[in-house]
Design a protein around this motif. Structure first.
Motif, PDB file in Angstrom:
ATOM      1  N   LYS A 106       0.825  -1.209   0.000  1.00 37.44           N
ATOM      2  CA  LYS A 106       0.000   0.000   0.000  1.00 37.44           C
ATOM      3  C   LYS A 106       0.857   1.257   0.000  1.00 37.44           C
ATOM      4  N   THR A 107       0.460   2.216  -0.836  1.00 40.88           N
ATOM      5  CA  THR A 107       1.088   3.536  -0.880  1.00 40.88           C
ATOM      6  C   THR A 107      -0.002   4.588  -0.742  1.00 40.88           C
ATOM      7  N   LEU A 108       0.165   5.461   0.241  1.00 37.37           N
ATOM      8  CA  LEU A 108      -0.778   6.558   0.456  1.00 37.37           C
ATOM      9  C   LEU A 108      -0.195   7.826  -0.158  1.00 37.37           C
ATOM     10  N   LYS A 109      -0.965   8.459  -1.042  1.00 30.22           N
ATOM     11  CA  LYS A 109      -0.562   9.719  -1.659  1.00 30.22           C
ATOM     12  C   LYS A 109      -1.454  10.827  -1.136  1.00 30.22           C
ATOM     13  N   TRP A 120      -2.531  -5.727  -4.688  1.00 27.54           N
ATOM     14  CA  TRP A 120      -3.145  -6.868  -4.010  1.00 27.54           C
ATOM     15  C   TRP A 120      -2.372  -8.157  -4.259  1.00 27.54           C
ATOM     16  N   SER A 121      -1.814  -8.250  -5.469  1.00 27.34           N
ATOM     17  CA  SER A 121      -0.990  -9.405  -5.832  1.00 27.34           C
ATOM     18  C   SER A 121      -0.158  -8.987  -7.027  1.00 27.34           C
ATOM     19  N   ASP A 122       0.600  -9.934  -7.568  1.00 30.04           N
ATOM     20  CA  ASP A 122       1.395  -9.570  -8.748  1.00 30.04           C
ATOM     21  C   ASP A 122       0.523  -9.377  -9.975  1.00 30.04           C
ATOM     22  N   LYS A 145      -6.403  -2.461 -12.222  1.00 31.72           N
ATOM     23  CA  LYS A 145      -5.581  -3.030 -13.282  1.00 31.72           C
ATOM     24  C   LYS A 145      -5.354  -4.507 -13.006  1.00 31.72           C
ATOM     25  N   TYR A 146      -5.587  -5.321 -14.042  1.00 29.39           N
ATOM     26  CA  TYR A 146      -5.365  -6.764 -13.956  1.00 29.39           C
ATOM     27  C   TYR A 146      -4.333  -7.152 -14.994  1.00 29.39           C
ATOM     28  N   THR A 147      -3.264  -7.836 -14.550  1.00 32.54           N
ATOM     29  CA  THR A 147      -2.166  -8.237 -15.431  1.00 32.54           C
ATOM     30  C   THR A 147      -2.032  -9.752 -15.380  1.00 32.54           C
ATOM     31  N   PRO A 148      -2.696 -10.465 -16.283  1.00 29.88           N
ATOM     32  CA  PRO A 148      -2.647 -11.928 -16.222  1.00 29.88           C
ATOM     33  C   PRO A 148      -1.276 -12.501 -16.554  1.00 29.88           C
ATOM     34  N   ASN A 149      -0.501 -11.756 -17.387  1.00 36.55           N
ATOM     35  CA  ASN A 149       0.842 -12.196 -17.732  1.00 36.55           C
ATOM     36  C   ASN A 149       1.639 -10.979 -18.169  1.00 36.55           C
ATOM     37  N   LYS A 150       2.893 -11.211 -18.536  1.00 33.03           N
ATOM     38  CA  LYS A 150       3.767 -10.107 -18.897  1.00 33.03           C
ATOM     39  C   LYS A 150       3.392  -9.456 -20.225  1.00 33.03           C
TER      40      LYS A 150
END
Length: 731
Positions: free
Chosen positions: A348-351, A401-403, A462-467
């Motif tokens: 987590k990053t708070l701005k 939340w995850s990679d 944002k969801y990144t299923p793979n590279k």
């Protein structure tokens, strides 16, 4: 429209194409991946494509090549960007962190006019959804521009270097010189940048009007000559930077002097613009996070009058003479920013941040030197002691939340206070139907103080299923208060209303004190996919915006010249569209170099729901395709731009339809040790076409009041063929 849909189909489903994050038309782009938040579009390393950067004098030429962005031509070096259908100060433009405001009734000195493309190190264009930490007081997107960075030396030994560049453009005989000098050591750096440019009128691809005298007492214009398009400008910037441990300090002073910049889509021209900027910044990095602060000041003096191609002397029915129409605007902006990033944990990053911007404007029209006619007697106060003060605070939480999953949620509050002092006309009467007395009395009797409480909210994922693939999605609510010209211009007199035109459409505009802030609700999707080994990529950005209280216009009267007097008013509006970009690496050979194809496609449609009309100045469907080649330090690009006919036009403003057109450009650059040569041929086949976002042609004639007939006027044409050359020597 059939060809656009065919192209869109190919871009969507043909895996031989590939996407580059934001595509500059003639060049390959180095994309710097940014994983901080969804929709934080990638930055561009402009040093990797000097061709367009070194030849152009207008930063809008760079921005118009970004996905989702089109340029509204507005003078020789003052283009206005439009992002997904929204333009002007609906877009937040930050130059070296400064949020600047145009101090002109015709947008002749917008923020981009104070930048030079060759002095730009980095551009971020947030053409989709933007989080609250990326800027407030906008509904159209955010543009960040950073000047060339100061790099410190490796040891105490001082290092000096420089770069000098000259360039020439054949179409308008544009010539100029740029100079960059730096001196650095281990912890101190100094930079000077200077630019000088001068250009004559530009020419269309063919005749678009009759040749002859531009106006009474003026010179001759050829049938293909675009009247009132000449300009002259110089910029200077001094920067001093200091590094102490994890702290970075920077002080910058900048000065611009433009003795003239003529505008083919306005009834008047800029006959003097000086601008001073002071910008002080501090950044610090700690184990727990980062902090930054900034204070800046800008002072602008802007003068209007009729330049070389527009009639200067007027004689009325009473044989009274008026010499020109001197107008002067003075604007001052003072800003303070403080921002911080707190690393709460590994996920987590708070701005958090706060911003204050105080803006003052005086727009005064001097009594005519002849002391005769309707414009004599008193000075005309168009805006007197105008104020627009903004106070913002925000908080935003970015969570990994995850990679594969990333989210960003934020809230921003903006307090905007505006006001204006009493005004007056040239004469304390209503002579010849000017209504100067009635309009000024009505305005002065009003309570002109307004306070807006603006709420901004962003929820992005944002969801990144793979590279090779990612999916971004989100919703934002953004609010923007009216500018001073929209709220406080008061005169319904045609002559005065004509001079208050932010849009280049030939109509006259009257302000509205009761305007409410605009609030946009926007949803968007971003699909990004690449092939193995990066051989191809594609990106697709559909979006939809619903805008409460969109500031549009209503007609007060249709005049004898065919144009209209309009008053700002709030309406509800929608904008929907899609942006697609793709790229395909074709082949690579030791003897012939690297080859690739790139393309970008843009379509948008905007509607005023209350009036059942189309929105003004939206670009029709357009496609740009480039064939690029690179062999060592030699780079070449052949670019074709296709624009569909413009049929969806604003009927209230009587916006003109334009025909479809196709133009081709060729760019080439070669570096030999410390010498770089850049050349281009723009509009190779010298096509004649109307610029869909060019506005009404008002570049010559008796432009005051009703001196030009709409029936015999036209759209501003695009520039014809131009052979351009730039030489750069680094030392």
């Amino acid at each position: 429209m059939k060809w656009q849909y065919n192209v869109a189909y190919l871009l969507l489903f043909n895996t031989t194409l590939v996407y580059a994050e934001t595509i500059i038309k003639p060049l390959s782009i180095e994309v710097i991946d940014n994983k901080e938040a969804p929709f934080s579009d990638a930055s561009l390393d402009l040093e990797s494509f000097n061709a367009i950067k070194n030849i152009s004098v207008d930063t809008g030429d760079l921005l118009s090549e970004f996905l989702g962005v089109n340029a509204i031509k507005n003078g020789g070096f003052s283009s206005l960007p439009t992002i997904q259908g929204l333009s002007g100060d609906r877009i937040s433009i930050r130059i070296d962190g400064m949020s600047l405001i145009s101090s002109c009734a015709n947008h002749m000195n917008p923020p981009l006019s104070y930048t030079s493309p060759v002095n730009i190190n980095n551009i971020d264009v947030l053409a989709g959804l933007s989080s609250v930490s990326q800027g407030g007081d906008n509904i159209g997107g955010v543009i960040y521009i950073e000047s060339n960075k100061l790099m410190f030396g490796k040891d105490e030994k001082p290092v000096t270097k420089g770069r000098i560049q000259s360039f020439f453009q054949s179409n308008n005989d544009s010539t100029g010189i740029n100079l960059n000098l730096t001196a650095v050591d281990k912890d101190t750096a100094f930079k000077y940048f200077g630019s000088f440019i001068e250009a004559n009128n530009s020419y269309a691809g063919g005749s678009f009007k009759d040749s002859g005298v531009a106006a009474s007492g003026r010179g001759y214009l050829a049938g293909d000559e675009i009247g009132s398009s000449r300009f002259k400008n110089q910029n200077h910037q001094l920067t001093l930077a200091k590094k102490e441990g994890q702290h970075y300090y920077e002080a910058m002073f900048a000065y611009q002097d433009s003795p003239y910049q003529s505008f083919p889509n306005q009834r008047m021209d800029s006959v003097g613009n000086t601008n001073y900027q002071l910008n002080i910044r501090h950044q610090a990095e700690y184990n727990w996070g980062n902090i930054s602060s900034q204070i800046y000041y800008e002072d602008t003096n802007h003068k209007h009058n009729f330049a070389d191609d527009k009639q200067f002397t007027y004689i009325n029915m009473m044989a009274q003479t008026s010499y020109g129409m001197p107008m002067e605007a003075n604007g001052q902006t003072f800003g303070i920013l403080a921002e911080g990033e707190i690393f709460m944990d590994d996920q987590k990053t708070l701005k958090i941040g706060a911003e204050i911007q105080l803006y003052g404007l005086d727009d005064k029209w001097e009594s005519n030197p002849s002391d005769q006619g309707m414009m004599s007697g008193n000075d005309f106060y168009n805006i007197n002691d105008g104020e627009r003060d903004r106070y913002d605070i925000y908080a935003q939480l970015d969570t990994l939340w995850s990679d594969r999953w990333l989210s960003s949620i934020g809230l921003r509050y903006g307090l905007v206070q505006t006001g204006s002092s009493d005004v007056q006309g040239y004469n304390p009467n209503n002579n010849m139907g000017s209504n100067q007395l009635d309009d000024s009395v009505a305005f002065n009797n009003r309570d002109r103080s307004k306070t807006d409480n603006n709420i901004n909210f962003s929820m992005l994922g944002k969801y990144t299923p793979n590279k090779l693939s990612s999916l971004e999605f989100g919703y934002t609510m953004k609010a923007k208060s009216p500018n001073l010209y929209q709220r406080y211009t008061w005169s319904t007199w045609t002559m005065a209303a004509n001079m208050n035109n932010l849009y280049g459409d030939g109509n006259g505009y009257v302000g509205n004190i009761d305007l409410r802030p605009e609030t946009v609700h926007k949803i968007g999707l971003l699909i990004d996919h690449a092939g193995s080994e990066g051989r191809w990529m594609i990106k697709i950005k559909p979006y939809y915006s619903y805008i409460d209280d969109y500031i549009d216009v209503e007609s007060l009267a249709t005049r004898s010249d065919g144009y209209r007097n309009l008053q700002f008013n709030n309406h509800d509006a929608t904008i929907a569209g899609i942006d697609i970009a793709a790229k395909r690496n074709m082949f690579e050979s030791w003897g012939y170099g690297k080859y690739n194809l790139s393309a970008k496609f843009n379509y948008q449609r905007g509607r005023n729901i209350d009036n059942s009309t189309d929105l003004y100045n939206l670009m029709p469907a357009n496609l740009t395709m480039a064939f690029n080649q690179e062999l060592g330090t030699w780079k070449n690009s052949f670019v074709v731009t296709m624009v569909d006919k413009k049929t969806h036009t604003d009927s209230v403003r009587q916006e003109r339809e334009t025909a479809a057109f196709t133009i081709a450009d060729l760019y080439s650059s070669y570096r030999f040790y410390d010498l770089e040569i850049v050349g281009s041929v723009e509009n190779i086949f010298n096509r004649t076409y109307d610029n869909p976002n060019g506005g009404e042609y008002l570049g010559q004639g008796a432009t005051m009041s009703t001196g030009i007939m709409r029936a015999s006027s036209s759209q501003v044409p695009g520039m014809g063929r131009s052979l351009n050359l730039a030489l750069t020597y680094s030392f």
